[in-house]
Design an enzyme around this catalytic site. Sequence first.
Site, short mmCIF file in Angstrom:
data_model
loop_
_atom_site.label_atom_id
_atom_site.label_comp_id
_atom_site.label_asym_id
_atom_site.label_seq_id
_atom_site.Cartn_x
_atom_site.Cartn_y
_atom_site.Cartn_z
N GLU A 107 0.80 -1.22 0.00
CA GLU A 107 0.00 0.00 0.00
C GLU A 107 0.83 1.26 0.00
O GLU A 107 0.48 2.25 -0.64
CB GLU A 107 -0.95 -0.01 1.20
CG GLU A 107 -2.18 0.87 1.03
CD GLU A 107 -1.93 2.35 1.20
OE1 GLU A 107 -2.70 3.16 0.64
OE2 GLU A 107 -0.97 2.72 1.91
N ASP A 108 1.97 1.25 0.69
CA ASP A 108 2.81 2.44 0.71
C ASP A 108 4.28 2.04 0.66
O ASP A 108 4.66 0.95 1.12
CB ASP A 108 2.53 3.29 1.95
CG ASP A 108 2.92 4.76 1.76
OD1 ASP A 108 3.31 5.13 0.62
OD2 ASP A 108 2.85 5.53 2.72
N HIS A 118 -0.65 0.83 7.16
CA HIS A 118 -1.24 1.64 6.10
C HIS A 118 -0.13 2.57 5.56
O HIS A 118 0.85 2.09 5.02
CB HIS A 118 -2.44 2.41 6.66
CG HIS A 118 -3.42 2.87 5.64
ND1 HIS A 118 -4.69 3.28 5.95
CD2 HIS A 118 -3.33 3.01 4.29
CE1 HIS A 118 -5.35 3.63 4.87
NE2 HIS A 118 -4.53 3.49 3.84
N ILE A 133 3.20 5.00 5.51
CA ILE A 133 4.47 4.98 6.23
C ILE A 133 5.30 6.21 5.87
O ILE A 133 5.11 6.82 4.81
CB ILE A 133 5.28 3.70 5.96
CG1 ILE A 133 5.63 3.58 4.47
CG2 ILE A 133 4.51 2.47 6.44
CD1 ILE A 133 6.53 2.39 4.14
N HIS A 147 -3.75 0.08 11.96
CA HIS A 147 -5.18 -0.04 12.26
C HIS A 147 -5.44 -1.34 13.02
O HIS A 147 -6.12 -2.24 12.50
CB HIS A 147 -6.01 -0.01 10.98
CG HIS A 147 -5.84 1.24 10.17
ND1 HIS A 147 -6.22 2.48 10.63
CD2 HIS A 147 -5.33 1.43 8.93
CE1 HIS A 147 -5.95 3.38 9.70
NE2 HIS A 147 -5.42 2.77 8.66
N ASN A 158 -4.94 7.89 7.34
CA ASN A 158 -4.57 7.22 6.10
C ASN A 158 -3.06 7.24 5.89
O ASN A 158 -2.43 6.21 5.71
CB ASN A 158 -5.29 7.89 4.92
CG ASN A 158 -5.08 7.17 3.60
OD1 ASN A 158 -3.97 7.09 3.10
ND2 ASN A 158 -6.16 6.64 3.04
N ASP A 159 -2.47 8.43 5.90
CA ASP A 159 -1.05 8.56 5.57
C ASP A 159 -0.41 9.61 6.46
O ASP A 159 -1.10 10.45 7.06
CB ASP A 159 -0.90 8.94 4.10
CG ASP A 159 0.51 8.73 3.56
OD1 ASP A 159 1.29 7.99 4.20
OD2 ASP A 159 0.85 9.29 2.51
N ASN A 215 -5.99 11.86 1.47
CA ASN A 215 -5.35 10.56 1.35
C ASN A 215 -3.83 10.69 1.46
O ASN A 215 -3.31 10.94 2.53
CB ASN A 215 -5.79 9.92 0.03
CG ASN A 215 -5.57 8.42 -0.02
OD1 ASN A 215 -4.44 7.96 0.07
ND2 ASN A 215 -6.65 7.66 -0.16
N ASP A 221 -4.14 8.45 -4.96
CA ASP A 221 -3.92 7.80 -3.67
C ASP A 221 -2.66 8.39 -3.02
O ASP A 221 -2.66 9.53 -2.58
CB ASP A 221 -3.83 6.29 -3.87
CG ASP A 221 -4.13 5.49 -2.61
OD1 ASP A 221 -3.61 5.87 -1.53
OD2 ASP A 221 -4.85 4.48 -2.68
N ASN A 222 -1.58 7.64 -2.97
CA ASN A 222 -0.37 8.12 -2.30
C ASN A 222 0.52 8.96 -3.22
O ASN A 222 0.53 8.76 -4.45
CB ASN A 222 0.43 6.94 -1.76
CG ASN A 222 -0.21 6.32 -0.53
OD1 ASN A 222 -0.70 7.03 0.34
ND2 ASN A 222 -0.24 5.00 -0.48
#
Length: 354
Positions: free
Chosen positions: A53-54, A114, A116, A133, A167-168, A223, A268-269
């Site tokens: 995800e990240d 999630h 980082i 989470h 989220n981030d 996000n 998103d990221n």
Amino acid sequence: MGKLVVLTLLGAGLALIGERLVAFRQRINAYREVEPVEPQNCHLIEGLENGAEDIDILPSGLAFISTGLKYPGMPDFAPDEPGQIFLMDLNEQNPRVQSLNISDGFDRASFNPHGISTFIDKDQTVYLYVVNHPHMDSTVEIFKFEEQQHSLVHLKTIKHKLLKSVNDIVVLGAEQFYATRDHYFTNFFLAQLEMFLDLCWTSVLFYSPREVKVVAKGFSSANGITVSPDKKYIYVADVLAKNIHVMEKHDNWDLTQLKVIQLSTLVDNLTVDPDTGDILAGCHPNANKLLSYNPEDPPGSEVLRIRNILSEKPEISTEYANNGSVLQGSSVASVYQGKLLIGTVFHKALYCVL
């Protein structure tokens, strides 16, 4: 007369729901099909099967990768496996990933990483901050990276009443970071209703041991977040609004919006190319396929590069795009010396030599 009033109200309510549904499907690009843009020198990364995800890459070329995210409404191919942090050395000829051990005393069974962000202090010690989470709560975990042992030593768990639906994060100092809150409500049903109605109640927070405060608000769903190379500007992705906010950072950590870059994809990221200052954005070309997962018609992936983001006319180009046949649900892209890593919410990850 009473029946007429009831019918009028019912008709108005149905009309409102219909209008909101049409608007929501437009916001999530429910009808978009992605045109392929695929560099030749790319391959899937062996060992990353449950998302990436990240990704955060150190100046030395070591990449941290968060995997195994369990997020409400998203597919999960390994529901019984806890999340992990992987390491990849991009200086190697054929880089491979290695799972990092986490020190005893940390609840690894409920680890659900999630976003980082890394921080390097004056003595070159590397710290990894992880949005976690556990049991669908939100915390920020601080780890010290032990490179020789290929391990993470857990130092601290941060919790706060404002740090909900995080989220981030982007870390700018010891226990000083900005964090995005992607939903106002923590209840799943209310969070879905919030998205459907486009309430724009999400925000960016600043955290330090002395002060926690909201520094920007009014996002549909805040996000990804990152910082410019000179640390003067903060970039925030609003995934449902399909845009990137450029914010000026002040000495008191407040943020002032300078501009908004509107895109045609759900962002998103965000990461920054350390050599050029360009923004790389992991995007969802059609979020309807992400929210209503069908393996026969999977969600695609898209990576954008934004050059000269502070200029009047930033240049936007597509680095990668795929209809889901190779990579599903891209969430992040990060580059180091011509090597590109693309991660996903729940699927696999891609390594490309540009």
